[in-house]
Design a protein around this motif. Structure first.
Motif, PDB file in Angstrom:
ATOM      1  N   ASN A  33      92.117  34.618 -42.759  1.00  0.00           N
ATOM      2  CA  ASN A  33      92.246  33.361 -43.605  1.00  0.00           C
ATOM      3  C   ASN A  33      93.150  32.463 -43.088  1.00  0.00           C
ATOM      4  N   THR A  34      93.007  31.344 -42.973  1.00  0.00           N
ATOM      5  CA  THR A  34      94.000  30.355 -42.663  1.00  0.00           C
ATOM      6  C   THR A  34      94.209  29.238 -43.702  1.00  0.00           C
ATOM      7  N   SER A  35      93.098  29.044 -44.313  1.00  0.00           N
ATOM      8  CA  SER A  35      93.360  27.856 -45.270  1.00  0.00           C
ATOM      9  C   SER A  35      94.453  28.014 -46.208  1.00  0.00           C
ATOM     10  N   GLY A  36      94.614  29.615 -46.771  1.00  0.00           N
ATOM     11  CA  GLY A  36      95.589  29.530 -47.897  1.00  0.00           C
ATOM     12  C   GLY A  36      96.963  29.600 -47.345  1.00  0.00           C
ATOM     13  N   GLY A  37      97.312  29.370 -46.169  1.00  0.00           N
ATOM     14  CA  GLY A  37      98.719  29.523 -45.412  1.00  0.00           C
ATOM     15  C   GLY A  37      99.244  28.320 -44.985  1.00  0.00           C
ATOM     16  N   GLY A  68      87.338  40.179 -49.531  1.00  0.00           N
ATOM     17  CA  GLY A  68      87.132  41.127 -48.510  1.00  0.00           C
ATOM     18  C   GLY A  68      87.521  40.554 -46.987  1.00  0.00           C
ATOM     19  N   ILE A  69      88.653  39.678 -46.955  1.00  0.00           N
ATOM     20  CA  ILE A  69      88.767  39.006 -45.721  1.00  0.00           C
ATOM     21  C   ILE A  69      89.899  40.045 -45.172  1.00  0.00           C
ATOM     22  N   GLY A  70      89.887  40.196 -43.977  1.00  0.00           N
ATOM     23  CA  GLY A  70      90.776  41.144 -43.503  1.00  0.00           C
ATOM     24  C   GLY A  70      92.032  40.824 -42.726  1.00  0.00           C
ATOM     25  N   GLY A  71      92.497  39.804 -42.726  1.00  0.00           N
ATOM     26  CA  GLY A  71      93.677  39.284 -42.308  1.00  0.00           C
ATOM     27  C   GLY A  71      94.142  37.919 -42.745  1.00  0.00           C
ATOM     28  N   ILE A  72      95.622  37.539 -42.651  1.00  0.00           N
ATOM     29  CA  ILE A  72      96.144  36.324 -43.251  1.00  0.00           C
ATOM     30  C   ILE A  72      96.974  35.751 -42.186  1.00  0.00           C
ATOM     31  N   HIS A  77      88.477  29.148 -32.633  1.00  0.00           N
ATOM     32  CA  HIS A  77      89.147  28.742 -33.776  1.00  0.00           C
ATOM     33  C   HIS A  77      88.234  27.704 -34.447  1.00  0.00           C
ATOM     34  N   PHE A  78      88.444  28.096 -36.096  1.00  0.00           N
ATOM     35  CA  PHE A  78      87.728  27.120 -36.928  1.00  0.00           C
ATOM     36  C   PHE A  78      86.043  27.143 -37.038  1.00  0.00           C
ATOM     37  N   ALA A  79      85.435  26.443 -37.606  1.00  0.00           N
ATOM     38  CA  ALA A  79      83.959  26.301 -37.458  1.00  0.00           C
ATOM     39  C   ALA A  79      83.331  27.962 -37.450  1.00  0.00           C
ATOM     40  N   MET A  80      83.842  28.829 -38.490  1.00  0.00           N
ATOM     41  CA  MET A  80      83.213  29.915 -38.394  1.00  0.00           C
ATOM     42  C   MET A  80      81.712  30.032 -38.558  1.00  0.00           C
ATOM     43  N   GLU A  81      80.967  28.996 -39.194  1.00  0.00           N
ATOM     44  CA  GLU A  81      79.561  28.887 -39.310  1.00  0.00           C
ATOM     45  C   GLU A  81      78.994  29.031 -37.902  1.00  0.00           C
ATOM     46  N   LEU A  82      79.548  28.649 -36.640  1.00  0.00           N
ATOM     47  CA  LEU A  82      78.858  28.770 -35.510  1.00  0.00           C
ATOM     48  C   LEU A  82      79.547  29.872 -34.774  1.00  0.00           C
ATOM     49  N   HIS A  83      81.100  30.001 -34.986  1.00  0.00           N
ATOM     50  CA  HIS A  83      81.731  31.043 -34.106  1.00  0.00           C
ATOM     51  C   HIS A  83      81.436  32.667 -34.527  1.00  0.00           C
ATOM     52  N   VAL A  84      81.029  33.006 -35.843  1.00  0.00           N
ATOM     53  CA  VAL A  84      80.441  34.208 -35.967  1.00  0.00           C
ATOM     54  C   VAL A  84      79.430  34.579 -35.054  1.00  0.00           C
ATOM     55  N   HIS A  85      78.613  33.920 -34.719  1.00  0.00           N
ATOM     56  CA  HIS A  85      77.347  34.024 -33.931  1.00  0.00           C
ATOM     57  C   HIS A  85      78.175  34.417 -32.358  1.00  0.00           C
ATOM     58  N   LEU A  86      78.853  33.545 -31.857  1.00  0.00           N
ATOM     59  CA  LEU A  86      79.480  33.631 -30.781  1.00  0.00           C
ATOM     60  C   LEU A  86      80.341  34.866 -30.579  1.00  0.00           C
ATOM     61  N   ALA A  87      81.249  35.070 -31.397  1.00  0.00           N
ATOM     62  CA  ALA A  87      81.979  36.212 -31.417  1.00  0.00           C
ATOM     63  C   ALA A  87      81.216  37.389 -31.532  1.00  0.00           C
ATOM     64  N   PRO A 136      86.375  41.015 -31.464  1.00  0.00           N
ATOM     65  CA  PRO A 136      87.026  39.803 -31.807  1.00  0.00           C
ATOM     66  C   PRO A 136      87.599  39.597 -33.129  1.00  0.00           C
ATOM     67  N   TRP A 137      88.255  38.240 -33.396  1.00  0.00           N
ATOM     68  CA  TRP A 137      88.590  37.964 -34.719  1.00  0.00           C
ATOM     69  C   TRP A 137      87.756  36.579 -34.678  1.00  0.00           C
ATOM     70  N   VAL A 138      87.493  36.328 -36.310  1.00  0.00           N
ATOM     71  CA  VAL A 138      87.016  34.971 -36.594  1.00  0.00           C
ATOM     72  C   VAL A 138      87.681  34.386 -37.797  1.00  0.00           C
ATOM     73  N   GLU A 139      88.130  33.058 -37.739  1.00  0.00           N
ATOM     74  CA  GLU A 139      89.007  32.446 -38.512  1.00  0.00           C
ATOM     75  C   GLU A 139      88.096  31.977 -40.034  1.00  0.00           C
ATOM     76  N   HIS A 140      88.492  32.389 -40.848  1.00  0.00           N
ATOM     77  CA  HIS A 140      87.776  32.190 -42.187  1.00  0.00           C
ATOM     78  C   HIS A 140      88.361  30.900 -42.875  1.00  0.00           C
ATOM     79  N   PHE A 141      87.724  29.688 -42.826  1.00  0.00           N
ATOM     80  CA  PHE A 141      88.046  28.358 -43.240  1.00  0.00           C
ATOM     81  C   PHE A 141      86.751  28.129 -44.267  1.00  0.00           C
ATOM     82  N   GLU A 142      87.227  28.048 -45.512  1.00  0.00           N
ATOM     83  CA  GLU A 142      85.794  27.441 -46.266  1.00  0.00           C
ATOM     84  C   GLU A 142      85.622  26.116 -46.582  1.00  0.00           C
ATOM     85  N   TRP A 143      86.392  25.406 -45.733  1.00  0.00           N
ATOM     86  CA  TRP A 143      86.287  23.734 -45.874  1.00  0.00           C
ATOM     87  C   TRP A 143      85.017  23.181 -45.531  1.00  0.00           C
TER      88      TRP A 143
END
Length: 385
Positions: free
Chosen positions: A155-159, A179-183, A317-327, A334-341
């Motif tokens: 997660n990035t949005s909280g930091g 259930g998010i695995g990193g900060i 970076h960002f856009a997890m709705e797309l990047h979860v598929h690409l990752a 890999p890691w995917v960045e969680h942004f709920e924005w």
């Protein structure tokens, strides 16, 4: 007599793009967002995100949804460029995605093949890949050849730096409960001691082994980056992100060679060639391409192939709705960045569990636009045959 396979190929080839809708949407954020670029006076707080949506329909009734985005500035420019180049797709076979990327790039070649021009193309490219996966009744990850059904997420949005330290600790607990695995914490403010205090406090709160990253958003010069990387070695970080200017491949490479803590960068790069410079010079341990920023899925896959060949780790970076598929299709974990924005834009939400983001199994991206998007739409246009 025609072979059945030849007939099928002919039927697919006859499908043509006949309708494109382009919309410029401004998504308001719940509160103004500040990172180091704000505290150093280079940017103003972010209050909204400009989204470029592209919806493509074909004669046979197939549909694809794609998007790109911009922060603080560029949304109207992306829309204007997309509107100009969109007619080049009318009548084309939607399956020829790589050729159509090139056609769109040449349609706007006088303004270049990176930056805003590539970001406008990206929305079309994502829509075409979404359509192709839907036509195959596969998720985009499965169409690309998924390596896994879930991806590590942080997660990035909280930091962000506008967040007080006590709230920062609360945010980390909320992320872990989801259930998010990193900060990831933002650093790079003018008072370096405050950066160290925040990282030290959060590391103590999380424990020694919980994945923790920091992001300086390009706000250090080379001497400062060396000092801060040396100071942060004690905190067992997963990576230090953008310690230098986003185009300083040589400087990033020197840090990557000198320190045990991995160096991450790439989110601000907007072409395959810009990423290649970092790969060639080994300017990143974690490469962080942004699909919409580089021009969509097509160039992202080229970047990923180069990164994989070089043995680099990937963290889009960002856009997890797309990047979860690409990752999910990358060979190295890999890691995917969680942004709920971006969640209010879509009817569907991604699931996180046991430190990982679950890859959707719905066809394509697995996304549909929410009713709220209409109220945030600033302008739209339609192109037809």
């Amino acid at each position: 007599m025609n072979h059945p396979d030849s007939l099928l190929t002919g039927q697919l080839a006859r499908d043509r793009i006949e309708h494109i809708r382009i919309s410029s949407v401004f998504l308001p954020l719940a509160a103004p967002i500040s990172d180091a670029k704000v505290l150093t006076g280079r940017q103003r707080p972010m209050t909204e995100i400009a989204i470029l949506f592209v919806e493509i329909s074909t004669a046979d009734g197939h549909r694809g949804l794609g998007f790109s985005y911009s922060k603080r500035a560029g949304g109207p420019g992306q829309f204007a460029h997309a509107k100009e180049i969109a007619p080049a797709l009318i009548g084309e076979d939607p399956n020829n995605i790589a050729r159509l990327w090139d056609k769109l790039a040449w349609a706007g070649a006088s303004v270049g093949r990176s930056g805003l021009a590539a970001q406008a193309i990206g929305a079309f490219d994502v829509a075409l890949w979404d359509m192709k996966a839907k036509r195959a009744n596969l998720s985009l990850a499965k169409l690309l050849g998924a390596q896994r059904d879930s991806v590590r997420c942080y997660n990035t949005s909280g930091g962000f730096l506008h967040t007080p330290l006590d709230q920062l600790l609360v945010n980390t607990d909320i992320s872990r409960a989801k259930g998010i695995g990193g900060i990831k914490l933002k650093v790079g403010q003018p008072d370096r001691a405050l950066d160290v205090k925040r990282v030290e406090t959060v590391r103590k709160h999380l424990g020694d082994d919980f994945p923790l990253m920091v992001d300086a958003n390009q706000q250090w010069d080379r001497p400062t980056a060396q000092r801060m990387c040396r100071t942060f070695e004690q905190f067992n970080l997963v990576w230090i992100e953008e310690p230098l200017d986003c185009h300083d491949a040589e400087g990033h490479a020197a840090l990557a060679a000198q320190f045990d803590t991995p160096i991450a960068t790439g989110e601000m790069l907007t072409s395959v060639s810009e990423h290649w410079e970092f790969i060639r010079q080994r300017g990143a341990d974690y490469l962080m391409p942004d699909g919409p920023r580089v021009g969509g899925v097509t160039p992202f896959l080229r970047i990923a192939a180069l990164a994989d060949h070089a043995g680099l780790m990937l963290a889009p970076h960002f856009a997890m709705e797309l990047h979860v598929h690409l990752a999910a299709a990358y060979s190295r974990e890999p890691w995917v960045e969680h942004f709920e924005w971006l969640e209010p834009l879509f009817n569907e939400k991604l699931d996180t569990r046991d430190g990982r983001m679950i890859v959707p199994t719905r066809p394509g991206l697995g996304l549909s636009l929410s009713e709220r998007v209409a109220g945030w739409t600033a302008q739209a246009t339609e192109i037809t045959n």
